[in-house]
Design a protein around this motif. Structure first.
Motif, short mmCIF file in Angstrom:
data_model
loop_
_atom_site.label_atom_id
_atom_site.label_comp_id
_atom_site.label_asym_id
_atom_site.label_seq_id
_atom_site.Cartn_x
_atom_site.Cartn_y
_atom_site.Cartn_z
N TYR A 24 8.97 -6.27 -0.64
CA TYR A 24 8.56 -5.86 0.71
C TYR A 24 7.05 -5.76 0.81
N SER A 25 6.44 -5.36 -0.30
CA SER A 25 4.99 -5.24 -0.35
C SER A 25 4.49 -5.79 -1.68
N PRO A 26 3.17 -5.92 -1.84
CA PRO A 26 2.63 -6.36 -3.13
C PRO A 26 2.69 -5.31 -4.22
N LEU A 27 3.29 -4.15 -3.94
CA LEU A 27 3.37 -3.09 -4.93
C LEU A 27 4.40 -3.37 -6.01
N SER A 28 5.48 -4.06 -5.66
CA SER A 28 6.61 -4.18 -6.59
C SER A 28 6.42 -5.32 -7.57
N LEU A 59 5.58 -6.80 -11.33
CA LEU A 59 4.90 -6.65 -12.62
C LEU A 59 3.96 -5.44 -12.65
N THR A 60 3.65 -4.97 -13.85
CA THR A 60 2.54 -4.04 -14.03
C THR A 60 1.26 -4.75 -13.60
N MET A 61 0.40 -4.05 -12.84
CA MET A 61 -0.82 -4.70 -12.33
C MET A 61 -2.04 -3.88 -12.71
N GLY A 62 -3.18 -4.26 -12.16
CA GLY A 62 -4.41 -3.57 -12.49
C GLY A 62 -4.41 -2.12 -12.07
N THR A 63 -4.11 -1.88 -10.78
CA THR A 63 -4.06 -0.51 -10.27
C THR A 63 -2.74 -0.19 -9.58
N ARG A 64 -1.83 -1.15 -9.50
CA ARG A 64 -0.52 -0.91 -8.90
C ARG A 64 0.53 -0.69 -9.98
N SER A 65 1.50 0.15 -9.66
CA SER A 65 2.50 0.53 -10.66
C SER A 65 3.46 -0.59 -11.01
N GLY A 66 3.70 -1.51 -10.07
CA GLY A 66 4.83 -2.42 -10.25
C GLY A 66 6.11 -1.67 -9.93
N ALA A 117 12.05 8.28 -7.55
CA ALA A 117 10.82 8.82 -8.10
C ALA A 117 9.72 8.84 -7.04
N VAL A 118 9.66 7.79 -6.22
CA VAL A 118 8.67 7.73 -5.15
C VAL A 118 8.91 8.86 -4.15
N LEU A 119 10.18 9.10 -3.81
CA LEU A 119 10.51 10.18 -2.88
C LEU A 119 10.08 11.53 -3.45
N ARG A 120 10.34 11.73 -4.74
CA ARG A 120 9.95 13.01 -5.36
C ARG A 120 8.44 13.19 -5.34
N MET A 121 7.70 12.15 -5.71
CA MET A 121 6.24 12.24 -5.71
C MET A 121 5.70 12.44 -4.30
N SER A 122 6.34 11.80 -3.33
CA SER A 122 5.90 11.93 -1.95
C SER A 122 6.08 13.35 -1.43
N LYS A 123 7.18 13.99 -1.85
CA LYS A 123 7.40 15.38 -1.45
C LYS A 123 6.36 16.30 -2.07
N ALA A 124 5.97 16.01 -3.31
CA ALA A 124 5.02 16.87 -4.02
C ALA A 124 3.58 16.61 -3.59
N GLU A 180 -1.15 10.40 -0.30
CA GLU A 180 -1.63 10.51 -1.67
C GLU A 180 -0.73 9.71 -2.61
N THR A 181 0.58 9.69 -2.35
CA THR A 181 1.48 8.90 -3.18
C THR A 181 1.18 7.41 -3.03
N ASP A 182 0.95 6.99 -1.80
CA ASP A 182 0.58 5.59 -1.55
C ASP A 182 -0.69 5.24 -2.31
N ARG A 183 -1.68 6.11 -2.23
CA ARG A 183 -2.95 5.87 -2.91
C ARG A 183 -2.75 5.81 -4.42
N MET A 184 -1.94 6.72 -4.95
CA MET A 184 -1.71 6.76 -6.39
C MET A 184 -1.02 5.50 -6.88
N LEU A 185 0.02 5.07 -6.20
CA LEU A 185 0.80 3.92 -6.67
C LEU A 185 0.06 2.61 -6.51
N ASN A 186 -0.81 2.52 -5.51
CA ASN A 186 -1.54 1.27 -5.26
C ASN A 186 -2.93 1.23 -5.87
#
Length: 354
Positions: A212-216, A218-225, A231-238, A243-249
């Motif tokens: 859906y996006s370039p996030l998914s 492979l492991t990348m330079g600054t993106r999680s893959g 896990a994304v829902l949990r991090m988003s709640k916390a 901030e979760t978007d920024r962290m993952l990308n």
């Protein structure tokens, strides 16, 4: 000549090709909206630009000073990151195409709006110049439904939640560079700060790692893959959505594992974190490659492109080593050239009279 433009959020990159697709001149404007640098033909100057239109005006003047005036241009061609499900072929810019790009901008809000800004700025500066655009998602439009559909309710699928795939212009250029020597089952890896792979069967994309996006993927330079949605829902709640978007990308991938997203630097280091980050990058590239090989029913050749793919031999060798279980195959390194792919698309439309 054909002027190729790539308008980013705060930058404008251009390259001029002749009608034999030979690069004639290139340039860029950085830090649009503040103090930046105008570079053309290796010469640089400090410049302040207020908008993409202002940056383009300065660029056109610089190109003219270097012998490429508007009167020498047959057309302009643009990179547009996302074409959605409707814009799956290169197209001449028309009001209808502009409207379609606007309609899919929510799928790539950080990219399409800036790509469109370049198109509109050039329309204002040179209204008689034909413009064309190529879409980063279009190459993957040949993926079968089973490859693009998430197992989610129809309402969400209809709302646009599906796999699109990216780096399509890079893969299209790879296919063109192979020409008649194109392997039937080609595993293509575009490895850079952004990284993906594509299963190319008989010249067509049938599966790709980004979704859906370039996030998914492979492991990348600054993106999680790839990461579990729970896990994304949990991090988003916390942390909150932004901030979760920024962290993952921006703060994940190699940067999170070893504090640096520069593969050259990581390969030069001798600490455990750097070694683990490189292994993670190679391991997950190979894991996803296995999936792509299954989609093709085997593999005849593997091709690498992108900054890491072209320049990091140890990374290529490690990935190929992981894939040795699939038997023997040819290995190629192809120079990435999305701008040439865009110019090639425009030239094809010009020659077709479109």
């Amino acid at each position: 000549m054909i002027l190729v433009l790539n308008a980013g959020s705060s930058s404008l990159k251009v390259e001029v090709f002749d009608l034999q697709l030979t690069s004639v001149l290139s340039g860029s404007v950085t830090n649009i909206g503040t103090s930046g640098t105008l570079s053309v033909g290796g010469r640089k100057q400090e410049i302040e630009t207020a908008s993409h239109a202002h940056a383009l005006s300065a660029m056109l003047a610089a190109l003219n000073e270097n012998g490429v005036g508007l009167e020498k241009l047959s057309a302009a061609a643009h990179r547009v990151v996302h074409g959605g499900t409707l814009l799956t072929e290169p197209a001449q810019v028309t009001p209808q195409v502009i409207s379609a790009i606007e309609n899919v901008t929510p799928l790539a809000p950080l990219h399409n709006s800036h790509n469109l800004a370049g198109i509109l700025a050039l329309q204002e500066a040179a209204p008689e110049l034909p413009q064309y655009c190529s879409f980063g998602t279009a190459f993957h439009a040949t993926n079968p439904d089973v490859a693009v559909r998430y197992a989610i309710p129809q309402t969400q699928h209809d709302a646009g939640i599906r796999r699109y795939g990216f780096h399509g212009l890079s893969y299209a250029n790879m296919v063109a560079e192979f020409g008649e020597a194109l392997p039937s089952r080609l595993l293509a890896l575009h490895l850079g700060n952004g990284a993906s792979l594509c299963a190319i069967k008989d010249g067509k994309s049938i599966a790709t790692s980004m979704g859906y996006s370039p996030l998914s993927g492979l492991t990348m330079g600054t993106r999680s893959g790839d990461i579990d949605g729970a896990a994304v829902l949990r991090m988003s709640k916390a942390l909150g959505e932004d901030e979760t978007d920024r962290m993952l990308n921006k703060n994940s991938g190699l940067k999170a594992l070893a504090g640096d997203n520069n593969m050259k630097t990581l390969l030069e280091r001798d600490d455990e974190d750097a070694a683990f980050a490189v292994e993670h990058f190679c391991y997950w590239a190979a894991r996803h490659a296995g999936s792509a090989i299954v989609a093709m029913g085997g593999v005849d050749a593997v091709a690498f492109t992108g900054g890491i793919g072209e320049n990091a031999a140890p990374v290529r060798e490690k990935i190929v080593e992981h894939l040795s279980c699939f038997g023997s195959f040819d290995v190629h390194v192809i120079a990435a050239d999305e701008e040439k792919a865009i110019a090639r698309d425009a030239l094809s439309l010009i020659e077709a009279g479109q």
